[in-house]
Design a protein around this motif. Structure first.
Motif, PDB file in Angstrom:
ATOM      1  N   ASP A  33       0.840  -1.191   0.000  1.00  0.00           N
ATOM      2  CA  ASP A  33       0.000   0.000   0.000  1.00  0.00           C
ATOM      3  C   ASP A  33       0.879   1.247   0.000  1.00  0.00           C
ATOM      4  O   ASP A  33       2.050   1.189   0.404  1.00  0.00           O
ATOM      5  CB  ASP A  33      -0.890   0.036   1.248  1.00  0.00           C
ATOM      6  N   SER A  42       0.410   5.770   0.618  1.00  0.00           N
ATOM      7  CA  SER A  42      -0.408   6.963   0.860  1.00  0.00           C
ATOM      8  C   SER A  42       0.523   8.061   1.351  1.00  0.00           C
ATOM      9  O   SER A  42       1.696   7.816   1.633  1.00  0.00           O
ATOM     10  CB  SER A  42      -1.496   6.682   1.906  1.00  0.00           C
ATOM     11  N   GLU A  43      -0.020   9.250   1.482  1.00  0.00           N
ATOM     12  CA  GLU A  43       0.799  10.351   1.991  1.00  0.00           C
ATOM     13  C   GLU A  43       1.262  10.078   3.416  1.00  0.00           C
ATOM     14  O   GLU A  43       2.348  10.474   3.801  1.00  0.00           O
ATOM     15  CB  GLU A  43       0.019  11.662   1.909  1.00  0.00           C
ATOM     16  N   GLN A  92      -3.803  -0.582  -1.931  1.00  0.00           N
ATOM     17  CA  GLN A  92      -4.447   0.722  -1.988  1.00  0.00           C
ATOM     18  C   GLN A  92      -3.388   1.799  -2.122  1.00  0.00           C
ATOM     19  O   GLN A  92      -2.420   1.826  -1.349  1.00  0.00           O
ATOM     20  CB  GLN A  92      -5.274   0.959  -0.737  1.00  0.00           C
ATOM     21  N   ILE A  93      -3.601   2.669  -3.091  1.00  0.00           N
ATOM     22  CA  ILE A  93      -2.716   3.816  -3.278  1.00  0.00           C
ATOM     23  C   ILE A  93      -3.611   5.048  -3.223  1.00  0.00           C
ATOM     24  O   ILE A  93      -4.545   5.175  -4.010  1.00  0.00           O
ATOM     25  CB  ILE A  93      -1.974   3.750  -4.631  1.00  0.00           C
ATOM     26  N   SER A  94      -3.349   5.939  -2.272  1.00  0.00           N
ATOM     27  CA  SER A  94      -4.193   7.125  -2.169  1.00  0.00           C
ATOM     28  C   SER A  94      -3.344   8.378  -1.968  1.00  0.00           C
ATOM     29  O   SER A  94      -2.390   8.375  -1.199  1.00  0.00           O
ATOM     30  CB  SER A  94      -5.206   6.971  -1.033  1.00  0.00           C
ATOM     31  N   GLY A  95      -3.704   9.412  -2.716  1.00  0.00           N
ATOM     32  CA  GLY A  95      -3.050  10.708  -2.580  1.00  0.00           C
ATOM     33  C   GLY A  95      -1.681  10.799  -3.230  1.00  0.00           C
ATOM     34  O   GLY A  95      -0.976  11.785  -3.040  1.00  0.00           O
ATOM     35  N   PRO A 129      -0.646  10.379  -6.947  1.00  0.00           N
ATOM     36  CA  PRO A 129      -0.956  10.055  -8.349  1.00  0.00           C
ATOM     37  C   PRO A 129       0.242   9.526  -9.139  1.00  0.00           C
ATOM     38  O   PRO A 129       0.085   8.682 -10.010  1.00  0.00           O
ATOM     39  CB  PRO A 129      -1.480  11.369  -8.929  1.00  0.00           C
ATOM     40  N   GLU A 185       0.337   5.843  -8.502  1.00  0.00           N
ATOM     41  CA  GLU A 185      -0.745   5.199  -9.251  1.00  0.00           C
ATOM     42  C   GLU A 185      -0.376   5.065 -10.724  1.00  0.00           C
ATOM     43  O   GLU A 185      -0.603   4.013 -11.327  1.00  0.00           O
ATOM     44  CB  GLU A 185      -2.035   6.009  -9.114  1.00  0.00           C
ATOM     45  N   ASP A 212      -7.492  -2.946  -5.840  1.00  0.00           N
ATOM     46  CA  ASP A 212      -7.298  -2.124  -4.654  1.00  0.00           C
ATOM     47  C   ASP A 212      -7.415  -2.942  -3.367  1.00  0.00           C
ATOM     48  O   ASP A 212      -6.749  -2.651  -2.384  1.00  0.00           O
ATOM     49  CB  ASP A 212      -8.328  -0.996  -4.595  1.00  0.00           C
ATOM     50  N   TYR A 213      -8.282  -3.937  -3.394  1.00  0.00           N
ATOM     51  CA  TYR A 213      -8.582  -4.673  -2.172  1.00  0.00           C
ATOM     52  C   TYR A 213      -8.325  -6.171  -2.359  1.00  0.00           C
ATOM     53  O   TYR A 213      -8.733  -6.754  -3.368  1.00  0.00           O
ATOM     54  CB  TYR A 213     -10.051  -4.466  -1.772  1.00  0.00           C
TER      55      TYR A 213
END
Length: 172
Positions: A8, A10-11, A40-43, A45, A48, A61-62
């Motif tokens: 995973d 994220s920020e 999951q990759i969030s924040g 881009p 991603e 994602d899951y």
């Protein structure tokens, strides 16, 4: 055989786990292997975009969106966040489980641990077999090409040290 990479980004947790995994995936895909990404990759881009452009057979994602084949799937896990009791990483779901480890990695049940660090003697707390040292650091192919073009005449190797993939403290 199918390789399933689970990481995973994220920020808040950074991108290091996904970037290490993506370098491994890049090599497997270049060798014509069937490679799946789960995470999951969030924040972030740019992370991603990297995952989307590598050529994975599937991207989810899951973990609940994926069904493993215990007779042929190899899980490559790079995480601190997944519970050691999570059903997704249960040994009976996989042919092999390989975990990328460091001092913060939980003691996941696995077949092999890989410690991609400078210390070749690092063994951690687990009794599971380990490969450790700088030769196990996964480099993206674009970086590897640049490393191999350093002239021996120069005699200087430059290394950038970064604290976390998202650089939350502005150290880069």
């Amino acid at each position: 055989m199918r390789y399933v990479l689970r990481a995973d980004a994220s920020e808040s947790i950074g991108a290091g786990h996904v970037m290490r995994s993506s370098a491994i995936a890049e090599e497997l895909i270049a060798r014509g292997e069937n490679v799946v990404f789960l995470g999951q990759i969030s924040g972030l881009p740019w992370v991603e975009e990297r995952i989307a452009s590598l050529g994975f057979t599937m991207i989810h994602d899951y973990p609940s969106e994926f069904i493993s084949k215990p007779e042929s799937d190899v899980l490559i896990l790079d995480s601190y966040e997944i519970s050691i009791n999570d059903n997704f990483i249960a040994p009976e779901s996989w042919l092999h489980i390989v975990v990328i480890v460091d001092g913060k990695t939980p003691d996941y049940h696995c077949t092999l641990r890989i410690h991609p660090g400078i210390d070749s003697n690092w063994i951690g707390e687990s009794k599971t077999p380990i490969l450790s040292g700088p030769k196990y650091i996964p480099f993206r192919s674009s970086l590897s090409r640049n490393i191999n073009t350093i002239s021996p005449k120069q005699g200087i190797i430059k290394i950038a040290v970064v604290a976390g993939g998202a650089d939350p403290y502005g150290l880069v």
